[in-house]
Design an enzyme around this catalytic site. Structure first.
Site, PDB file in Angstrom:
ATOM      1  N   ASP A 242       0.831  -1.210   0.000  1.00  0.00           N
ATOM      2  CA  ASP A 242       0.000   0.000   0.000  1.00  0.00           C
ATOM      3  C   ASP A 242       0.872   1.270   0.000  1.00  0.00           C
ATOM      4  O   ASP A 242       0.529   2.283  -0.616  1.00  0.00           O
ATOM      5  CB  ASP A 242      -1.034   0.007   1.143  1.00  0.00           C
ATOM      6  CG  ASP A 242      -0.434  -0.300   2.508  1.00  0.00           C
ATOM      7  OD1 ASP A 242       0.791  -0.557   2.604  1.00  0.00           O
ATOM      8  OD2 ASP A 242      -1.201  -0.283   3.490  1.00  0.00           O
TER       9      ASP A 242
ATOM     10  N   HIS B 298      -8.578  -1.673  10.258  1.00  0.00           N
ATOM     11  CA  HIS B 298      -8.499  -2.260  11.594  1.00  0.00           C
ATOM     12  C   HIS B 298      -7.639  -1.424  12.521  1.00  0.00           C
ATOM     13  O   HIS B 298      -7.569  -1.693  13.707  1.00  0.00           O
ATOM     14  CB  HIS B 298      -7.923  -3.675  11.493  1.00  0.00           C
ATOM     15  CG  HIS B 298      -6.484  -3.684  11.083  1.00  0.00           C
ATOM     16  ND1 HIS B 298      -6.088  -3.425   9.801  1.00  0.00           N
ATOM     17  CD2 HIS B 298      -5.348  -3.872  11.792  1.00  0.00           C
ATOM     18  CE1 HIS B 298      -4.775  -3.473   9.735  1.00  0.00           C
ATOM     19  NE2 HIS B 298      -4.295  -3.739  10.924  1.00  0.00           N
TER      20      HIS B 298
HETATM   21  N1  UDP Z   1      -2.494 -12.148   3.711  1.00  0.00           N
HETATM   22  C1  UDP Z   1      -1.757 -12.753   2.713  1.00  0.00           C
HETATM   23  N2  UDP Z   1      -0.775 -13.651   3.052  1.00  0.00           N
HETATM   24  C2  UDP Z   1      -0.520 -13.979   4.339  1.00  0.00           C
HETATM   25  C3  UDP Z   1      -1.273 -13.359   5.366  1.00  0.00           C
HETATM   26  C4  UDP Z   1      -2.251 -12.433   5.009  1.00  0.00           C
HETATM   27  O1  UDP Z   1      -1.997 -12.487   1.539  1.00  0.00           O
HETATM   28  O2  UDP Z   1       0.357 -14.783   4.589  1.00  0.00           O
HETATM   29  C5  UDP Z   1      -3.531 -11.175   3.346  1.00  0.00           C
HETATM   30  C6  UDP Z   1      -4.855 -11.452   4.031  1.00  0.00           C
HETATM   31  O3  UDP Z   1      -5.620 -12.377   3.306  1.00  0.00           O
HETATM   32  C7  UDP Z   1      -5.470 -10.070   4.080  1.00  0.00           C
HETATM   33  C8  UDP Z   1      -4.251  -9.151   4.211  1.00  0.00           C
HETATM   34  O4  UDP Z   1      -3.130  -9.910   3.773  1.00  0.00           O
HETATM   35  O5  UDP Z   1      -6.160  -9.753   2.896  1.00  0.00           O
HETATM   36  C9  UDP Z   1      -4.047  -8.678   5.629  1.00  0.00           C
HETATM   37  O6  UDP Z   1      -3.931  -9.807   6.460  1.00  0.00           O
HETATM   38  P1  UDP Z   1      -4.517  -9.830   7.944  1.00  0.00           P
HETATM   39  O7  UDP Z   1      -5.908  -9.278   7.947  1.00  0.00           O
HETATM   40  O8  UDP Z   1      -4.373 -11.227   8.464  1.00  0.00           O
HETATM   41  O9  UDP Z   1      -3.503  -8.911   8.751  1.00  0.00           O
HETATM   42  P2  UDP Z   1      -3.536  -7.381   9.191  1.00  0.00           P
HETATM   43  O10 UDP Z   1      -2.403  -6.760   8.451  1.00  0.00           O
HETATM   44  O11 UDP Z   1      -4.863  -6.788   8.817  1.00  0.00           O
HETATM   45  O12 UDP Z   1      -3.344  -7.421  10.651  1.00  0.00           O
HETATM   46 MN    MN Z   2      -6.836  -7.465   8.593  1.00  0.00          MN
END
Ligand code: UDP
Ligand code: MN
Length: 262
Positions: free
Chosen positions: A190, A214
């Site tokens: 991003d 989040h």
């Molecule tokens: N994701 C991914 N590979 C991974 C873990 C997560 O592509 O090994 C993707 C997941 O499907 C989601 C995004 O990355 O679309 C963010 O993951 P997550 O919500 O678990 O983590 P956050 O960064 O929001 O805490």
């Molecule tokens: Mn997430």
């Protein structure tokens, strides 16, 4: 659609809904999406994952794309997915590229209405930052010690890019070039988007507050009654953590609301 604007109004079918996922989340996260907002954008939504899965391939009507990127959470793997998302959008010919995570709730009718306010033949980068000031990094373009600053839309909150802007991004982002740039600046997908758009192309992020990630507190998500639920859902274009959200809200209401506003 006839309108008072000088450009054709965006319709649902003009939007490419791009969802990043990973194989271990198919069963948990994709199922929730199928039960909620996917119903309103079946033909327009594509899932980008890292393994073959015939069960979910069938459920998405062939819209589950195996990127062959690594299934880890590191920068390289995530940028690899974003790069395939971007290329697939370019091939689709659609007017808007809207990226979401697989734990995002998307208010489909509201998103269509939002995009109708913008001309996709102009350059638009719509989303919401999660930092208070632009990100400062050292400029690696010229081997100088000069600092540069730019905004980026948090991927986990969802963001949209117009086709006109996406075409200008092609020299930096298409055919795997996105991965090379993220390797050079060593920053997540991003952030790389923001770098390409704001720094390399000198186009500004337009902040849309109704994209929620989040990183925002969940306390606003605790409505007591149905009217509050409707109000909250109405105000959101996207929201984080759909599984958690459904614990607070009645799942039936989420869907019912979406259908109400069409
Ligand atoms: N994701 C991914 N590979 C991974 C873990 C997560 O592509 O090994 C993707 C997941 O499907 C989601 C995004 O990355 O679309 C963010 O993951 P997550 O919500 O678990 O983590 P956050 O960064 O929001 O805490
Ligand atoms: Mn997430």
């Amino acid at each position: 659609i006839e309108n008072n604007f000088s450009y054709p109004l965006t319709e649902l079918n003009d939007i490419f809904f791009s969802v990043k996922t990973t194989k271990i989340y198919h069963a948990s996260r994709l199922d929730v999406i199928f039960r909620t907002w996917f119903i309103l954008a079946r033909d327009q939504t594509f899932f980008f994952t890292d393994g073959d899965d015939s069960f979910y391939q069938a459920k998405t009507n062939g819209h589950l794309i195996n990127t062959n990127c690594s299934s880890s959470h590191n920068r390289k793997a995530l940028c690899c997915k974003m790069s395939v998302e971007f290329d697939t959008f370019l091939e689709s010919g659609k007017k808007w590229f809207c990226h979401f995570d697989d734990d995002n709730y998307v208010n489909v009718p509201r998103l269509v209405k939002l995009l109708q306010m913008y001309n996709p033949q102009e350059d638009w980068y719509l989303g919401k930052p999660s930092i208070r000031a632009p990100l400062e990094i050292l400029n690696r373009e010229k081997n100088s010690r000069q600092k540069i600053a730019f905004w980026f839309a948090t991927g986990g909150a969802g963001f949209c890019i117009s086709r006109a802007l996406a075409l200008k991004m092609m020299p930096f982002a298409s055919g795997g070039k996105f991965i090379s740039i993220s390797e050079k600046i060593r920053l997540p997908d991003d952030v790389t988007m923001g770098y390409i758009i704001e720094f390399l192309l000198k186009k500004k992020l337009t902040v849309v507050h109704q994209f929620h990630s989040h990183l925002e507190p969940m306390k606003i998500m605790k409505p007591e009654n149905y009217q509050d639920q409707v109000r909250i859902l109405f105000n959101f274009f996207s929201c984080c953590h759909l599984p958690r959200m459904l614990k607070y809200l009645n799942c039936k209401h989420v869907l019912y609301f979406n259908i109400l506003v069409i």
